[in-house]
Design a protein around this motif. Structure first.
Motif, short mmCIF file in Angstrom:
data_model
loop_
_atom_site.label_atom_id
_atom_site.label_comp_id
_atom_site.label_asym_id
_atom_site.label_seq_id
_atom_site.Cartn_x
_atom_site.Cartn_y
_atom_site.Cartn_z
N ALA A 281 -13.13 -6.54 -7.89
CA ALA A 281 -12.74 -5.69 -6.76
C ALA A 281 -13.05 -6.35 -5.42
O ALA A 281 -13.38 -5.68 -4.44
N ALA A 282 -12.93 -7.68 -5.39
CA ALA A 282 -13.13 -8.41 -4.14
C ALA A 282 -11.87 -8.35 -3.29
O ALA A 282 -10.75 -8.24 -3.81
N CYS A 283 -12.04 -8.44 -1.98
CA CYS A 283 -10.91 -8.60 -1.08
C CYS A 283 -10.55 -10.08 -1.04
O CYS A 283 -11.32 -10.90 -0.54
N LEU A 284 -9.41 -10.41 -1.61
CA LEU A 284 -9.00 -11.80 -1.75
C LEU A 284 -8.05 -12.22 -0.65
O LEU A 284 -7.07 -11.52 -0.36
N ILE A 285 -8.34 -13.36 -0.04
CA ILE A 285 -7.39 -14.04 0.85
C ILE A 285 -6.93 -15.29 0.11
O ILE A 285 -7.75 -16.10 -0.34
N THR A 286 -5.63 -15.48 -0.04
CA THR A 286 -5.11 -16.66 -0.72
C THR A 286 -4.19 -17.44 0.18
O THR A 286 -3.50 -16.86 1.04
N ASP A 287 -4.18 -18.76 0.00
CA ASP A 287 -3.16 -19.56 0.66
C ASP A 287 -1.81 -19.16 0.09
O ASP A 287 -1.69 -18.68 -1.03
N ALA A 288 -0.77 -19.36 0.87
CA ALA A 288 0.57 -18.91 0.48
C ALA A 288 1.17 -19.83 -0.57
O ALA A 288 1.07 -21.05 -0.47
N TRP A 289 1.75 -19.24 -1.62
CA TRP A 289 2.49 -19.99 -2.63
C TRP A 289 3.54 -19.06 -3.23
O TRP A 289 3.38 -17.84 -3.29
N GLU A 290 4.64 -19.65 -3.65
CA GLU A 290 5.76 -18.86 -4.16
C GLU A 290 5.36 -18.13 -5.43
O GLU A 290 4.74 -18.69 -6.32
N GLY A 291 5.70 -16.85 -5.49
CA GLY A 291 5.46 -16.07 -6.69
C GLY A 291 4.22 -15.19 -6.64
O GLY A 291 3.96 -14.46 -7.60
N ILE A 292 3.46 -15.21 -5.55
CA ILE A 292 2.24 -14.42 -5.50
C ILE A 292 2.52 -12.94 -5.77
O ILE A 292 1.73 -12.25 -6.42
N GLU A 293 3.67 -12.44 -5.30
CA GLU A 293 3.95 -11.01 -5.44
C GLU A 293 4.15 -10.58 -6.90
O GLU A 293 4.11 -9.39 -7.22
N LEU A 294 4.35 -11.54 -7.81
CA LEU A 294 4.45 -11.20 -9.23
C LEU A 294 3.09 -10.80 -9.79
O LEU A 294 3.02 -10.18 -10.87
N PHE A 295 2.03 -11.13 -9.09
CA PHE A 295 0.68 -10.90 -9.58
C PHE A 295 -0.09 -9.90 -8.72
O PHE A 295 -0.76 -9.01 -9.25
N LEU A 296 0.03 -10.02 -7.40
CA LEU A 296 -0.64 -9.11 -6.47
C LEU A 296 0.28 -8.89 -5.27
O LEU A 296 0.95 -9.82 -4.81
N LYS A 297 0.29 -7.67 -4.73
CA LYS A 297 1.19 -7.32 -3.62
C LYS A 297 0.54 -7.69 -2.29
O LYS A 297 -0.53 -7.18 -1.95
N PRO A 298 1.19 -8.58 -1.53
CA PRO A 298 0.64 -8.97 -0.23
C PRO A 298 0.41 -7.78 0.69
O PRO A 298 1.19 -6.81 0.69
N ASP A 299 -0.70 -7.83 1.44
CA ASP A 299 -1.13 -6.84 2.42
C ASP A 299 -1.69 -5.56 1.81
O ASP A 299 -2.29 -4.76 2.52
N GLU A 300 -1.47 -5.35 0.52
CA GLU A 300 -2.03 -4.17 -0.13
C GLU A 300 -3.06 -4.54 -1.20
O GLU A 300 -4.10 -3.87 -1.32
N GLU A 301 -2.77 -5.60 -1.97
CA GLU A 301 -3.66 -6.02 -3.04
C GLU A 301 -4.24 -7.41 -2.80
O GLU A 301 -5.15 -7.83 -3.51
#
Length: 362
Positions: A281-301
């Motif tokens: 339940a950590a707040c994750l910041i990730t570098d941008a890469w194609e396909g991230i939204e298949l795993f976690l929703k940007p700005d919400e997850e």
């Protein structure tokens, strides 16, 4: 069915980022009744830095990093229904791959499991005699832990009979929320070993924000960073054992994921750390890469950063309440869609489909 799995290490995550991936997948398969033996060399001081004792779900054979010992464990492949060679063992990689194919029974399922597919494919493009290219005709299947369609297309283009991504995931028994630990208190933490194809991205996405935000505290864990020049507000923890990962992820206001060059380039390659952090339940910041939204929703997850300035901006705007909300949303998502139990179900189905083909008359 019996599985003979030749990999880097199941017992130690020391200079071995694939350890938690192996553990999650093999635990899930063990719980489905597979009889698993994992063969790992005594190399790179991994046995001196074990994270776990030999688990119930797999027998672990640690062999000396010698030619004779390697040949001895390869001879045992003939007793298995499924033989697996993972990449990145670090010693005798080419010989192990050739030996797995040579020693397996004709009816055994022969698999190359690539835990760094983007880098392997780059090597294969540059070397017509690459050991994996040479081995593909003798393999039934290539499994990867990421890469999506670009990796599948590349492997089948090189002649793989089948290629299926089996993505990283969460093992909720290992990674989950815990109480904060003051040793890991900071505003942003990053965990990863110092590797040539990651260092420049760590400089951009971690060290640059630290320099931009001197009033905030940063923490870096992993091997190799002790000689790296860093801003004064960055602390270095060295190797962080698997048992400490939950506290490492739960305690900071946010944690950072930084992909290696090849994985960022090809996309669809979430690192194990993404799911470990989300599972805590950590707040994750990730570098941008194609396909991230298949795993976690940007700005919400998850928060996504295009560069170090974006990381600094996220941290400057991130309240404790929003960080907690993002972490809880990420945890809910990964528990529903991205657990190793689900990945084990996927792999089990692949194995059963292949077994059915073998017994079906032509």
């Amino acid at each position: 069915m019996k599985i003979a799995f030749y990999g880097s290490s199941l017992l130690s995550s020391y200079w071995n980022g694939a350890a938690t991936y192996y553990r999650g997948i093999l635990r899930a398969l063990g719980e489905r009744g597979y009889d698993i033996t994992f063969y790992e060399p005594d190399a790179f001081d991994r046995q001196q830095h074990r994270d776990i004792d030999p688990p119930e779900y797999a027998k672990v054979v640690v062999y000396p990093a010698t030619v004779d010992a390697m040949r001895g464990v390869l001879a045992e492949a003939g007793a298995a229904d499924i033989v697996v060679k993972a990449n990145g063992v670090g010693v005798f990689d080419a010989e192990l791959l050739q030996g797995v194919i040579a020693n397996a029974r004709p009816d055994a399922l022969k698999i190359f499991w690539d835990v760094d597919a983007a880098a392997t494919l780059d090597e294969m493009r540059a070397d017509a005699d690459h050991p994996v290219r040479a081995a593909l005709p003798g393999l039934d299947m290539v499994l990867t832990y990421g890469g999506g369609a670009p990796v599948v297309d590349a492997y089948t283009g090189f002649g793989a009979k089948d290629c299926v991504p089996v993505y990283n995931a969460l093992d909720p028994q290992t990674h989950h929320p815990v109480d904060p630990d003051p040793r890991f208190a900071c505003d942003l933490a990053f965990l990863g070993n110092r590797l040539p194809d990651r260092e420049a991205r760590v400089e951009e996405f971690f060290l640059r924000p630290a320099a931009l935000l001197p009033e905030q505290q940063f923490l870096i864990g992993g091997n190799g960073w002790e000689t790296k020049a860093m801003p004064g507000n960055v602390r270095h923890r060295g190797h962080v054992f698997t048992a400490e990962h939950n506290a490492f992820n739960c305690t900071p206001r946010a944690v950072l994921n930084v992909a290696r060059d090849s994985m960022a380039h090809i996309g669809f390659s979430p690192a194990t750390r993404v799911f470990e952090a989300a599972g805590a339940a950590a707040c994750l910041i990730t570098d941008a890469w194609e396909g991230i939204e298949l795993f976690l929703k940007p700005d919400e997850e998850v928060l996504v950063a295009r560069d170090g300035q974006d990381v600094a901006d996220h941290l400057s705007a991130l309240t404790t309440e929003r960080a907690a909300a993002i972490g809880q949303a990420a945890l809910k998502r990964v528990l529903a869609e991205h657990t190793y139990d689900l990945r084990g179900e996927q792999v089990d189905a692949l194995f059963k489909v292949h077994a059915a083909r073998e017994v079906t008359p032509a």
